[in-house]
Design a protein around this motif. Sequence first.
Motif, PDB file in Angstrom:
ATOM      1  N   GLN A  81     -17.518  -0.085 -15.241  1.00 40.82           N
ATOM      2  CA  GLN A  81     -18.240   1.183 -15.123  1.00 40.82           C
ATOM      3  C   GLN A  81     -17.914   1.882 -13.794  1.00 40.82           C
ATOM      4  N   ASP A  82     -16.639   2.128 -13.607  1.00 43.57           N
ATOM      5  CA  ASP A  82     -16.125   2.871 -12.446  1.00 43.57           C
ATOM      6  C   ASP A  82     -16.313   2.127 -11.123  1.00 43.57           C
ATOM      7  N   ASN A  83     -16.744   0.893 -11.153  1.00 44.35           N
ATOM      8  CA  ASN A  83     -16.851   0.077  -9.948  1.00 44.35           C
ATOM      9  C   ASN A  83     -16.009  -1.189 -10.116  1.00 44.35           C
ATOM     10  N   TYR A  84     -15.604  -1.777  -8.969  1.00 47.84           N
ATOM     11  CA  TYR A  84     -14.811  -3.004  -9.011  1.00 47.84           C
ATOM     12  C   TYR A  84     -15.651  -4.176  -8.521  1.00 47.84           C
ATOM     13  N   SER A  85     -15.502  -5.304  -9.201  1.00 48.96           N
ATOM     14  CA  SER A  85     -16.185  -6.532  -8.794  1.00 48.96           C
ATOM     15  C   SER A  85     -15.147  -7.647  -8.719  1.00 48.96           C
ATOM     16  N   PRO A  86     -14.976  -8.333  -7.576  1.00 50.62           N
ATOM     17  CA  PRO A  86     -15.773  -8.101  -6.356  1.00 50.62           C
ATOM     18  C   PRO A  86     -15.294  -6.870  -5.600  1.00 50.62           C
ATOM     19  N   GLY A  87     -16.118  -6.417  -4.652  1.00 52.98           N
ATOM     20  CA  GLY A  87     -15.721  -5.293  -3.821  1.00 52.98           C
ATOM     21  C   GLY A  87     -14.689  -5.686  -2.794  1.00 52.98           C
ATOM     22  N   ASN A  88     -14.720  -6.961  -2.361  1.00 56.78           N
ATOM     23  CA  ASN A  88     -13.773  -7.453  -1.375  1.00 56.78           C
ATOM     24  C   ASN A  88     -13.303  -8.848  -1.778  1.00 56.78           C
ATOM     25  N   ILE A  89     -12.080  -9.168  -1.399  1.00 54.40           N
ATOM     26  CA  ILE A  89     -11.526 -10.508  -1.613  1.00 54.40           C
ATOM     27  C   ILE A  89     -11.108 -11.068  -0.251  1.00 54.40           C
ATOM     28  N   THR A  90     -11.538 -12.330   0.035  1.00 49.86           N
ATOM     29  CA  THR A  90     -11.208 -12.974   1.302  1.00 49.86           C
ATOM     30  C   THR A  90     -10.120 -14.022   1.083  1.00 49.86           C
ATOM     31  N   LEU A  91      -9.086 -13.981   1.920  1.00 46.85           N
ATOM     32  CA  LEU A  91      -8.012 -14.976   1.896  1.00 46.85           C
ATOM     33  C   LEU A  91      -8.171 -15.894   3.106  1.00 46.85           C
ATOM     34  N   ILE A  92      -8.291 -17.206   2.862  1.00 47.26           N
ATOM     35  CA  ILE A  92      -8.553 -18.189   3.912  1.00 47.26           C
ATOM     36  C   ILE A  92      -7.329 -19.078   4.072  1.00 47.26           C
ATOM     37  N   PRO A  93      -6.757 -19.174   5.288  1.00 47.21           N
ATOM     38  CA  PRO A  93      -5.577 -20.021   5.483  1.00 47.21           C
ATOM     39  C   PRO A  93      -5.965 -21.470   5.757  1.00 47.21           C
ATOM     40  N   HIS A  94      -5.156 -22.412   5.224  1.00 47.20           N
ATOM     41  CA  HIS A  94      -5.307 -23.840   5.513  1.00 47.20           C
ATOM     42  C   HIS A  94      -3.938 -24.381   5.932  1.00 47.20           C
ATOM     43  N   THR A  95      -3.915 -25.143   7.027  1.00 47.45           N
ATOM     44  CA  THR A  95      -2.647 -25.643   7.552  1.00 47.45           C
ATOM     45  C   THR A  95      -2.745 -27.114   7.907  1.00 47.45           C
ATOM     46  N   LEU A  96      -1.597 -27.803   7.874  1.00 47.87           N
ATOM     47  CA  LEU A  96      -1.479 -29.192   8.309  1.00 47.87           C
ATOM     48  C   LEU A  96      -0.103 -29.375   8.926  1.00 47.87           C
ATOM     49  N   ASN A  97      -0.066 -29.921  10.140  1.00 46.96           N
ATOM     50  CA  ASN A  97       1.176 -30.110  10.899  1.00 46.96           C
ATOM     51  C   ASN A  97       1.862 -28.792  11.237  1.00 46.96           C
ATOM     52  N   CYS A  98       1.137 -27.715  11.213  1.00 44.11           N
ATOM     53  CA  CYS A  98       1.672 -26.410  11.597  1.00 44.11           C
ATOM     54  C   CYS A  98       0.511 -25.513  11.983  1.00 44.11           C
ATOM     55  N   HIS A  99       0.819 -24.294  12.423  1.00 44.96           N
ATOM     56  CA  HIS A  99      -0.206 -23.384  12.892  1.00 44.96           C
ATOM     57  C   HIS A  99       0.028 -21.978  12.342  1.00 44.96           C
ATOM     58  N   PHE A 100      -1.052 -21.239  12.221  1.00 51.01           N
ATOM     59  CA  PHE A 100      -0.985 -19.883  11.680  1.00 51.01           C
ATOM     60  C   PHE A 100      -0.056 -19.010  12.511  1.00 51.01           C
ATOM     61  N   ASP A 101       0.773 -18.166  11.800  1.00 52.17           N
ATOM     62  CA  ASP A 101       1.657 -17.234  12.492  1.00 52.17           C
ATOM     63  C   ASP A 101       1.293 -15.790  12.158  1.00 52.17           C
ATOM     64  N   ILE A 102       1.455 -15.379  10.877  1.00 54.99           N
ATOM     65  CA  ILE A 102       1.229 -13.971  10.540  1.00 54.99           C
ATOM     66  C   ILE A 102       0.980 -13.831   9.048  1.00 54.99           C
ATOM     67  N   TRP A 103       0.246 -12.759   8.672  1.00 50.55           N
ATOM     68  CA  TRP A 103       0.049 -12.349   7.282  1.00 50.55           C
ATOM     69  C   TRP A 103       1.006 -11.193   6.980  1.00 50.55           C
ATOM     70  N   SER A 104       1.454 -11.072   5.729  1.00 46.66           N
ATOM     71  CA  SER A 104       2.242  -9.921   5.284  1.00 46.66           C
ATOM     72  C   SER A 104       1.930  -9.670   3.814  1.00 46.66           C
ATOM     73  N   TYR A 105       2.382  -8.495   3.287  1.00 47.55           N
ATOM     74  CA  TYR A 105       2.110  -8.186   1.890  1.00 47.55           C
ATOM     75  C   TYR A 105       3.323  -7.513   1.273  1.00 47.55           C
ATOM     76  N   SER A 106       3.409  -7.574  -0.080  1.00 49.54           N
ATOM     77  CA  SER A 106       4.521  -6.998  -0.820  1.00 49.54           C
ATOM     78  C   SER A 106       3.981  -6.240  -2.020  1.00 49.54           C
ATOM     79  N   THR A 107       4.524  -5.037  -2.254  1.00 48.91           N
ATOM     80  CA  THR A 107       4.147  -4.244  -3.431  1.00 48.91           C
ATOM     81  C   THR A 107       5.243  -4.266  -4.490  1.00 48.91           C
ATOM     82  N   ASP A 108       6.315  -5.055  -4.272  1.00 50.68           N
ATOM     83  CA  ASP A 108       7.414  -5.121  -5.244  1.00 50.68           C
ATOM     84  C   ASP A 108       7.644  -6.564  -5.706  1.00 50.68           C
TER      85      ASP A 108
END
Length: 887
Positions: free
Chosen positions: A622-649
Amino acid sequence: MITTTQAYKDKILSDHREMKMKVIFNGRQEIDGHYLKNVTIHEVSNGLDTLTIGGICSNSIKIDMFDPGNIPFEGGSLEAFIGIQLASDIEWVPMGSFFISEITRNNDYEVSLEGYDGISLLNDEYTPRIEYPAMLETVVLDITNQCGLTLKQQVFEEIMIENPMNVTCKEMLGYMASLMGMNARMNRFSELEFYWYESGQYVIPLESQYQLGFKKTNSALTISSLTSGDEENVMSVGSGYGITFANPYMTQERLESLFEKINGFTYTPATLKWRGDPSLEVCDILHVQESTKDMSQILIMEHTLSFDGGMSSTIESNGQNEKEVVMSKSPTEIKLKKFYNTLIESYKQTTEKILGHDGGYYVIDVDDNGYPNGWTIMNTPTLRDDTHLWKMSMGGFGYSQDGGKTFENFAFDLDGNFSANAINTGQLNGDEFELNLETGTILIGERDSDGQITHPVFSYDRENGLTIEAMKELKKEVNTIKNNISVSITSNFVNQQTFDEQPHHYYPDYTVQPLKLNAIVKDTLQDVMSEATITWKRKGRTDQEYVDLLEHEIAEGSLLTISQNLEESVEYKAYASVLTVDQVELHATASLTMNYSVLKDTKVNGEICSIEASATSFVEDQDNYSPGNITLIPHTLNCHFDIWSYSTDLGLSYINIESILTSEDDTHILKTNVEGITFHNETNELMISNDCVCFDYTNIVVFKLKCDVEDANDTIALTKESDIATQVNHIVSEMNQLSEQYHSIVQDLDAVNGTITSKVEDMETKYNGNIEEINKKLTTVIQTSESIEEQYQTLKEIIDENGSDLQTITTYIRKTAKGIEVGELEANVKTLMAPSYFAILFNDEEVMKLEQNLLTIERIKALSVFQLGDAIFTTKANGFDITWGGQ
């Protein structure tokens, strides 16, 4: 304050810090933050709402966690550590050791724990094991040895203590602490430590405080007086605002000496909520920045650290304006109160125990405040209108036949008057009373059928003295209390592993890091640790046989040290023996099996980098989106967070997502260079809104998590569900149109007359106006199906090029009974565009078919990740993991 490296100090106040936590259970089983949902550590310097001397408080911990299933929590202990990720390793800060006191299970997978530090062992009554007078240091050592605590090494003043007090170990230790002008606590290294507040240069800047996190609760306070002693002997020095504390050992000279050290001590009462630093302790003095110019000095009296992936802290600096504080109870009053409570409880238990026995019913009467004011002996279990009773009160000693409504015949009153219905020669008799005036014998109780008091509840004669049946029952109760001891065994965790080349195994190496077993003996009646004689044995060849230890298994009292490697699993047993003050020997045993653990052909390869999503699709409703937001949570082992990126293709190219810092930012949630996406700079989480600009030109956006190690990355696709249906219908429509056009082309090619050159020229003339439209449609199809891109390009080149061989066209495009077949004539793989569906052929069999909105395929092979609705299947070495709905 806990000593840390300069790298720690630089990182702890930075915006991009990464906090870690681990807990070690029972000295050997370690778990990390993946099991911990929420941990709260509460440290306290004194239990009052103002500054004090001689305070002793227990620190506590609360843990909500996932249960690994192999940890014995009952009667266990734990050590907590909080760390910070540095460039190449983690620097850990100890948070203390705690005894587990409460276990709550919400379900089969989660458990909540509560625990307290070693101060909880000081609640027993202090029973001196030294001779008095004694030096203060000797008294402190006597208390810590009795309670099983380790005392931190420090220099004690030479203060003589004349006599012990009948108080608890904690109260006695508090008196010793205040004589030195200090408080006491268990420090982070499980040592009992005496301390006063230590000044330093630690500054908490504005940017590390939460918004409105610093609040003053009073104006700055300066200590200018001390008051001590007890209610019977109060002494003071100085005037004005000060500290009041009870200590019956205090002298005026000693109080004046303490005043010289504390006079002029100034601090500001306040509360502070900020990002936190685990190296800070209660007793530290901090400088809190209020503005660019103002600074306040506060004391850490209460320190609460919360860890749930991120970390936050609350600091309390308490203080009131009152100059007069009511002196605590004197030791004499404490002793009398304890004795009174013990006596009342004994009477209550005894009365309940003997209720219903032959000889009457004995009751202690109490007033409205619970204090005894007499006693009553009745002939019925409960008071009734026909109850006959004897009653002793401040009014006298009397008899009643109507349940105590009237007392017509008092035997004695407080004025010494005497009266009775019947007095025989030399003897005074009543219904339930006999007094022989010649021998002095007294009997009180119910008469039997012969009129004799054969089972008196109260009696006295010269030979046997005073006898009260209630006291006999009390003695019986005491004699039935049997003491016992229990034994438990704990061990350390040996993380040193050695590789054996011949069998290709890893095993724990006790020659480098010895295995240590510790037997703990407890008094089960008083629930305190006891000193015991411990004998260690190892299991022999049979279940009943236990033999002496081997050469490298050394027993020293309760500690067994094993410095040789085990060739098989071995059971060790501790035999404990305790001799009580009544010369009764108590025995108990406990055993612990050390399994021979080896890692066979073990390999730990690479790093783990994965994305956990709260959802994978925005669903239109009904013209609204559910959920309104989506959360992405990183999990790592033997490494560390560097950067997020996105692709539309669909992952052909990626755009980096970068956070934007502004002067208005006062939280950890930052804007990014992509409108509709925010970034949490502590947890490295992304939050994507349904109106994010990355969905403006596509229905599917692929997000990529990259870590600081090569090939350590993960991707996830987020979609808009309503756009998918539209896009599918659009693709089907475009493919149908192309199918019709190519069908017409083939018909024209089949009916060709004349030379190939003239036919191609005719085709160019006929379809020249449609070339641009065909190219547009080809571009749309290419975006969704790379498999046919080369075939369409070949067709376009053939049509555009004059003089091409017609045989080349029919080799790659053919009209069949089902539809248009595209692909080299003898190729194994071809495509089929039928009027109602699209298919991929392998050896002329339809192995993949797209019809309406249904994709049918015989086999699918996903190398790493496969998503089915909200379920994500991720491959592992020996199976796969399933993530449901991103959870």
